[in-house]
Every structure is written in structure tokens, then in C-alpha cells.
Design a protein around this motif. Sequence first.
Motif, PDB file in Angstrom:
ATOM      1  N   LYS A 133      45.335  55.834  28.829  1.00  0.00           N
ATOM      2  CA  LYS A 133      46.040  54.542  28.814  1.00  0.00           C
ATOM      3  C   LYS A 133      45.498  53.620  29.895  1.00  0.00           C
ATOM      4  O   LYS A 133      45.484  52.403  29.738  1.00  0.00           O
ATOM      5  CB  LYS A 133      47.537  54.764  29.012  1.00  0.00           C
ATOM      6  CG  LYS A 133      48.209  55.396  27.813  1.00  0.00           C
ATOM      7  CD  LYS A 133      49.629  55.820  28.125  1.00  0.00           C
ATOM      8  CE  LYS A 133      50.327  56.367  26.891  1.00  0.00           C
ATOM      9  NZ  LYS A 133      51.604  57.045  27.251  1.00  0.00           N
ATOM     10  N   ASN A 134      45.026  54.212  31.000  1.00  0.00           N
ATOM     11  CA  ASN A 134      44.506  53.406  32.099  1.00  0.00           C
ATOM     12  C   ASN A 134      43.163  52.774  31.734  1.00  0.00           C
ATOM     13  O   ASN A 134      42.886  51.640  32.123  1.00  0.00           O
ATOM     14  CB  ASN A 134      44.360  54.277  33.345  1.00  0.00           C
ATOM     15  CG  ASN A 134      44.098  53.432  34.568  1.00  0.00           C
ATOM     16  OD1 ASN A 134      44.901  52.578  34.913  1.00  0.00           O
ATOM     17  ND2 ASN A 134      42.947  53.640  35.178  1.00  0.00           N
ATOM     18  N   ILE A 135      42.336  53.509  30.988  1.00  0.00           N
ATOM     19  CA  ILE A 135      41.061  52.944  30.523  1.00  0.00           C
ATOM     20  C   ILE A 135      41.360  51.744  29.628  1.00  0.00           C
ATOM     21  O   ILE A 135      40.808  50.654  29.818  1.00  0.00           O
ATOM     22  CB  ILE A 135      40.224  54.003  29.775  1.00  0.00           C
ATOM     23  CG1 ILE A 135      39.710  55.066  30.749  1.00  0.00           C
ATOM     24  CG2 ILE A 135      39.057  53.346  29.028  1.00  0.00           C
ATOM     25  CD1 ILE A 135      39.014  56.240  30.094  1.00  0.00           C
ATOM     26  N   GLU A 136      42.283  51.932  28.653  1.00  0.00           N
ATOM     27  CA  GLU A 136      42.675  50.830  27.764  1.00  0.00           C
ATOM     28  C   GLU A 136      43.118  49.623  28.579  1.00  0.00           C
ATOM     29  O   GLU A 136      42.602  48.515  28.416  1.00  0.00           O
ATOM     30  CB  GLU A 136      43.877  51.243  26.908  1.00  0.00           C
ATOM     31  CG  GLU A 136      43.607  52.121  25.722  1.00  0.00           C
ATOM     32  CD  GLU A 136      44.932  52.466  25.018  1.00  0.00           C
ATOM     33  OE1 GLU A 136      45.106  53.637  24.655  1.00  0.00           O
ATOM     34  OE2 GLU A 136      45.803  51.569  24.889  1.00  0.00           O
ATOM     35  N   GLY A 137      44.076  49.868  29.486  1.00  0.00           N
ATOM     36  CA  GLY A 137      44.699  48.772  30.230  1.00  0.00           C
ATOM     37  C   GLY A 137      43.717  48.062  31.135  1.00  0.00           C
ATOM     38  O   GLY A 137      43.667  46.823  31.166  1.00  0.00           O
ATOM     39  N   THR A 138      42.897  48.834  31.846  1.00  0.00           N
ATOM     40  CA  THR A 138      41.956  48.225  32.789  1.00  0.00           C
ATOM     41  C   THR A 138      40.878  47.444  32.039  1.00  0.00           C
ATOM     42  O   THR A 138      40.528  46.325  32.429  1.00  0.00           O
ATOM     43  CB  THR A 138      41.318  49.296  33.681  1.00  0.00           C
ATOM     44  OG1 THR A 138      42.358  50.074  34.298  1.00  0.00           O
ATOM     45  CG2 THR A 138      40.460  48.681  34.767  1.00  0.00           C
ATOM     46  N   ALA A 139      40.377  48.001  30.935  1.00  0.00           N
ATOM     47  CA  ALA A 139      39.344  47.309  30.154  1.00  0.00           C
ATOM     48  C   ALA A 139      39.880  45.967  29.648  1.00  0.00           C
ATOM     49  O   ALA A 139      39.239  44.928  29.810  1.00  0.00           O
ATOM     50  CB  ALA A 139      38.891  48.186  28.994  1.00  0.00           C
ATOM     51  N   SER A 190      42.435  44.241  30.849  1.00  0.00           N
ATOM     52  CA  SER A 190      42.695  43.355  31.993  1.00  0.00           C
ATOM     53  C   SER A 190      41.403  42.715  32.482  1.00  0.00           C
ATOM     54  O   SER A 190      41.373  41.528  32.807  1.00  0.00           O
ATOM     55  CB  SER A 190      43.336  44.142  33.137  1.00  0.00           C
ATOM     56  OG  SER A 190      44.573  44.671  32.745  1.00  0.00           O
ATOM     57  N   MET A 191      40.325  43.482  32.508  1.00  0.00           N
ATOM     58  CA  MET A 191      39.050  42.949  32.996  1.00  0.00           C
ATOM     59  C   MET A 191      38.523  41.863  32.065  1.00  0.00           C
ATOM     60  O   MET A 191      38.092  40.807  32.516  1.00  0.00           O
ATOM     61  CB  MET A 191      38.016  44.072  33.141  1.00  0.00           C
ATOM     62  CG  MET A 191      38.276  45.021  34.276  1.00  0.00           C
ATOM     63  SD  MET A 191      38.532  44.181  35.855  1.00  0.00           S
ATOM     64  CE  MET A 191      36.909  43.480  36.102  1.00  0.00           C
ATOM     65  N   LEU A 192      38.578  42.106  30.756  1.00  0.00           N
ATOM     66  CA  LEU A 192      38.095  41.094  29.803  1.00  0.00           C
ATOM     67  C   LEU A 192      38.931  39.822  29.933  1.00  0.00           C
ATOM     68  O   LEU A 192      38.395  38.717  29.970  1.00  0.00           O
ATOM     69  CB  LEU A 192      38.158  41.631  28.380  1.00  0.00           C
ATOM     70  CG  LEU A 192      37.113  42.691  28.026  1.00  0.00           C
ATOM     71  CD1 LEU A 192      37.266  43.131  26.581  1.00  0.00           C
ATOM     72  CD2 LEU A 192      35.702  42.170  28.263  1.00  0.00           C
ATOM     73  N   LEU A 245      40.537  38.859  32.589  1.00  0.00           N
ATOM     74  CA  LEU A 245      40.203  38.240  33.880  1.00  0.00           C
ATOM     75  C   LEU A 245      38.905  37.451  33.774  1.00  0.00           C
ATOM     76  O   LEU A 245      38.809  36.316  34.240  1.00  0.00           O
ATOM     77  CB  LEU A 245      40.083  39.334  34.943  1.00  0.00           C
ATOM     78  CG  LEU A 245      39.720  38.897  36.356  1.00  0.00           C
ATOM     79  CD1 LEU A 245      40.762  37.940  36.916  1.00  0.00           C
ATOM     80  CD2 LEU A 245      39.572  40.111  37.271  1.00  0.00           C
ATOM     81  N   VAL A 246      37.900  38.035  33.110  1.00  0.00           N
ATOM     82  CA  VAL A 246      36.620  37.337  32.956  1.00  0.00           C
ATOM     83  C   VAL A 246      36.850  36.019  32.211  1.00  0.00           C
ATOM     84  O   VAL A 246      36.423  34.960  32.652  1.00  0.00           O
ATOM     85  CB  VAL A 246      35.595  38.210  32.182  1.00  0.00           C
ATOM     86  CG1 VAL A 246      34.348  37.419  31.845  1.00  0.00           C
ATOM     87  CG2 VAL A 246      35.237  39.448  32.992  1.00  0.00           C
ATOM     88  N   THR A 299      38.767  33.457  34.326  1.00  0.00           N
ATOM     89  CA  THR A 299      37.933  32.940  35.419  1.00  0.00           C
ATOM     90  C   THR A 299      36.957  31.900  34.872  1.00  0.00           C
ATOM     91  O   THR A 299      36.750  30.851  35.462  1.00  0.00           O
ATOM     92  CB  THR A 299      37.166  34.103  36.083  1.00  0.00           C
ATOM     93  OG1 THR A 299      38.068  35.179  36.310  1.00  0.00           O
ATOM     94  CG2 THR A 299      36.572  33.656  37.402  1.00  0.00           C
TER      95      THR A 299
END
Lengths: 347, 347
Positions: A234-240, A242-244, A246-247, A250
Motif C-alpha cells: 500500500k505504501n508503494i501505491e501511495g508514495t508513487a 503522491s510523487m506523480l 507532486l510533480v 509543482t
Amino acid sequence: MKIAVDAMGGDNAPEEIVKGVAEARESLPDTEFILYGKKEEIEKYMTDFKNIKIVHTDEMITMEDEPVKAIRRKKNSSMVLAAQAVKNGDADAVFSAGNTGALLAAGLFIIGRIKGLDRPGMTATLPSLAGNNDNFTMLDVGANAESKAKNLHDFAILGNFYGTNVMHVTNPRIALLNNGTEYDKGDKIHKEAYQLLKNDESINFIGNIESRELLNGTADVVVTDGFTGNAVLKNIEGTALSMLKLVKETIMNSGVKGKMGGLLLKSAFSQIKEKMDYSKQGGAVLLGVKAPVVKAHGSSNANQVKNALIQEHEIVDSKLVKNLADYFEIHLQSIKQSEVDKENENN
Amino acid sequence: MKIAVDAMGGDNAPEEIVKGVAEARESLPDTEFILYGKKEEIEKYMTDFKNIKIVHTDEMITMEDEPVKAIRRKKNSSMVLAAQAVKNGDADAVFSAGNTGALLAAGLFIIGRIKGLDRPGMTATLPSLAGNNDNFTMLDVGANAESKAKNLHDFAILGNFYGTNVMHVTNPRIALLNNGTEYDKGDKIHKEAYQLLKNDESINFIGNIESRELLNGTADVVVTDGFTGNAVLKNIEGTALSMLKLVKETIMNSGVKGKMGGLLLKSAFSQIKEKMDYSKQGGAVLLGVKAPVVKAHGSSNANQVKNALIQEHEIVDSKLVKNLADYFEIHLQSIKQSEVDKENENN
């Protein structure tokens, strides 16, 4: 081949399930799909009945149902009937996008465990962003909240067969997810599991892997206890995601230049989403029960349902379950012995 | 204020440590830094001795040393001497970028636990990409490989004080990292911990959180066992880096348009790295010992060392340790009682 489909399970059921079956049917001409659920609702989304049979039932298991209770009490639910069909030999495999816990319970209590295996494991196949292979398989990602070292060893054996027979990796590299790479890292269970894996010559154990390395293609099969595996998945899903996000934000907030860049990068982003979308690999597989049980994400659309069904067809074709059953049959005695030994140690 | 600095710990020691101390000195005029390590090497990187004292020692603990053995045997190592200085009252806090396990052992066996607390917890402060606050604190991220429910409850209390006194969040929202949001999710320990947190009126417990939600600013303090916390922390690092790498590669491989976009996005990327760089928040803090112990990442540069030292100064200033000691002193009786009760249940 016959695949029993819980047509009522999932956020987009029955529409996306039925459409996914229709799509899968084109790639799998040798397969009959038995759809369990509300006949009139299912038929809404069907053009013809080629290779599709409907078994009507009004009862269904919801996402809110308590898994074990639901399996025991909702005997006529679409999920229970689909599992029952496999149990009775009327189908070769069962598919659902419904209540995960209930599907686990159906696998355990209706279809049943492979003889000699204590705990089945749930797999997830994730993208490898580096290395030679496109993806890796991790298990257990949540079939068990508590695991013993012996269970982790069994997950490695299940993963080894899955990697070889279904992912078609020769001699898959198997790693143990731990909080350090050294042999003596982790809690008691992981230290013990390390030794069991190291001493098993039937698998290609490459040692501990840290969660930082998971997406780097270091291992083909990652063995983990269901609690940690579930958290990391679930953390891989969530972090991936969130990063997209964020990009994108930004870019949008970094002025015209950025906005231009954002437009130029649209295609790049869709490629990335495509690469990270592990439902392409199909669903999660419950390994260690007497027939293939595949769980697609609750939010699956027709295309994801199709992918999961094609994967399930591959699993049936590969004789994975028979190979596993033979393996554990042969090793049953030695496994039992090692359990006895462990009992004695502990007492 | 006096901060004892292990000048020889970390991949870039002593250079980056010494330079970081010199930078921190400018922001912390009231602080004296006592640097432990090889005098001649440390002096290479010093311009002047204002507010800096060097205590020479040739011995040091390496990343390869077995933590507890190293602390017991390398009595004259820079890390042990720095911890000893705090123990003896010659310094208010200890800083190191060296062997994490050894620093934990130094905290436990030299500085000592706060009375009434079984297990200290290691914190990490991570960015919140949504919500009202810029970041959240997670603990334990690896001080303990095994945890009991009572330890998780203590981590929540430690985190509540840290969030209030150091992060300056009013009534911090505290969540338990678990494999589902419902109260009955998780293994035995997490189910039990949920009840302990729910029944503790001194904290603002908002329930379980899944690792998918961590970066969304849902909670200010995330409580987890050290094994899962360590796996999730490293997984956030690894997945975030993998995603940025993937975005860059995809841009570079998507033709001229993409390359142009890439150039336009350079600034966006540096902003993102800046936002995700949680060493900005300082180091990891070992909470629950009798003095502040701050661990900076082994690869820290001078700037990251400076940030960690400013954070450590803030912790000393906030009287965090005294507040914690008073709390556990007062609650010692009731805590002991609850332990007795638990023992009885278990027997």
C-alpha cells in the motif's frame, strides 16, 4: 477450461466484470466463463452468450461484510457459489473483485488448502524499474496478519513455483524483506526464516532485501509476512501516486515555462502511469489452495478484469496448483518432522 | 547549552560533521559544541575554535561494528565518549551520524531509559504533501525489532510530547499504522494497541491509518512497531527516488519534445527534491532516554548536520526530556499496574 466468476464483486460490478469477461473471451477461445449473480443485471451488459453461462443468485457479499461470517452465512452469494463450483469440479478456477477477506475465507474454507501447507499466501506482481526483468512478485501481501518463520519459508516455495511456472523466470532470485541486509537482521521470526531459506537448496535465495530496494529489480520473488507485505504494498501505491501528483502540482505552480513543460510531458506521464499500473500484471493470486483463486482490485475496470482472467487462464494452463500439491505431498513428511523438531525446541 | 558531537561517525566524517558544526554555531550562539575524535583530522576543517572544544580520541566505532559489543568494548570511541559526557552531565545532548545500532545501544546502556518507560522509540519526520501541516512524525522507525502493544502505546505518548513541544502542533492527531482502518484490523499486538490508544484520553487518537495515506497529511504522529516502521520509512525513500528517476528517464526517452520539457522542468525537479528531503527536518531522534540523542543520516553533508544540530538545540530548549520524565514518573504506578494486569491475562 472453465472459470467461475463472481459477477457481483467489486465497485463496478456487474458492468465492468461482465464487459471484462466478454473481452477476455476473445483471447481465450478455449475457456467457458460461468458468471454467478443477478441474471437480469448481468444480461444488461451482454451482447451474446458465446462461452458464457449465467447462474442466477440474488444473494451477494458486500465490502462491509465480516469475511468468515459472510462465507458461512451467505451460502447462496455469488462468491460462495463460484468457490463451490470449483470445489465441486464444475470449474477450474475462481475469479472475484469483491471482498478480499471473504475471498480468502472462501479459498480456505470452501476450496481448501493444499495438503501439507499451513498458510496460503497472497501475491502481488509489481514493476521492476531497473534490472533485467519487468516485474517481481511479492508474497504474502495480506492473507495472514500473523506469520511464523515456517510460513515465510512456505511463501518462498510458493513464490518459487509461481515465478518459474507463471512469470516464466528461470531459477527466480528469492529475497526476504527485512530491516537490514545482514543475515542477523530483523525480529526472531525473520532471523529464523533467513536460516530456513538459506538452508533450502531447492530455491535460489539471495538473502535479505530492504524495502528501499524493492523497485530496483534486485529480486524476482520477495518473501514477507502478510502484515509488513500489506503495509509495503500500500505504501508503494501511495508514495508513487503522491510523487506523480507532486510533480504535476509543482509544474503547474512554476509559471508559464513550467506549464509549457507540463503540456510537453503529458505523454511521458501517461507512459509512467502505464508502467506503474500493476493491475496490468493481473490480480492478486491466493497461492496454496487447491485451485487458482484470483482477486482483482475492487475498483477494476473491464480491461483490468480481462488481464486478471488471462493471468488466471495462464495459471490453470501452467498446472501450478498440481505442481505445488505434488511438491508439498512429497515434502509433507519432512515438513511435519521439522515442525515436530521446532515444537521440541520451543518446549 | 552543550552538545556532545561524535565527530568521527558517518560516511563523510569528520569533514562534513565539523563543517556542519561550524555552520550550526552561527545560528546557535548560546551553544558550545564538544567534538570527540581525532584532533589533527578535526582541526584540518576548522577555521577557529569559537564555541568549539575538541576531545581527542583515536578509537572509533565503524558501520560494520556489532552495536552492543562495540559500545561495551570500544570505551574510548568518539561515540561512547560523547554519550558518556551526557551521562556525566558534561553535555546536554549527543549527536552522531554514525552506526545507528551503536547509537541506540549508547542511548540505552550509557545514557539510560526514562524511568517507567520500557522501550525508547526512534522518530523520523517526513513531509506531508497535503493537509494543513508541512510534515508528520513517525515512530518507532527501527529502535526495536519486536514491540508489544504497551510499547506502541508508549510510542504514542512520546510522539504526542514530541509533536506538541518540538513540532509545535496543538493537540497532534495520532494514528496507528495498520493494515486496515477498521478498529479490529491487524495482528494481535495492533488490535490490542488500538484499544490502549483509544482509551487514553491524554492523546488525540484518530484511529488506524494505512501506509497508502501516510504522505497525505492525515496524521501528525504515526505510531508503528519498529519493524513495520523501518520497512515503510525505507520504502517511502526508495519509491520516491524511483519515481523521480522514472519521470526523468521517461522524459529523456520521449524525444525532442520530451527533452525540451525536461529542461523546462529542471527547476520543478529541484523544488520536489527539496520538498522530499526530510533531512531538512533534522535527524532521527531517540525518544525515551534521559537526554536528547539525535542521529543524522550516515551520508549527511554539512548542511544536514547543521539542521540536525539546530533541531537538537530546539529539543533541549523545549525541555522535552524533562516533560517526558515527569509524565512517566507520575504514570509509573499505573503503568506498572497495567503491566501486572497484562501478565495475569497472559498467564
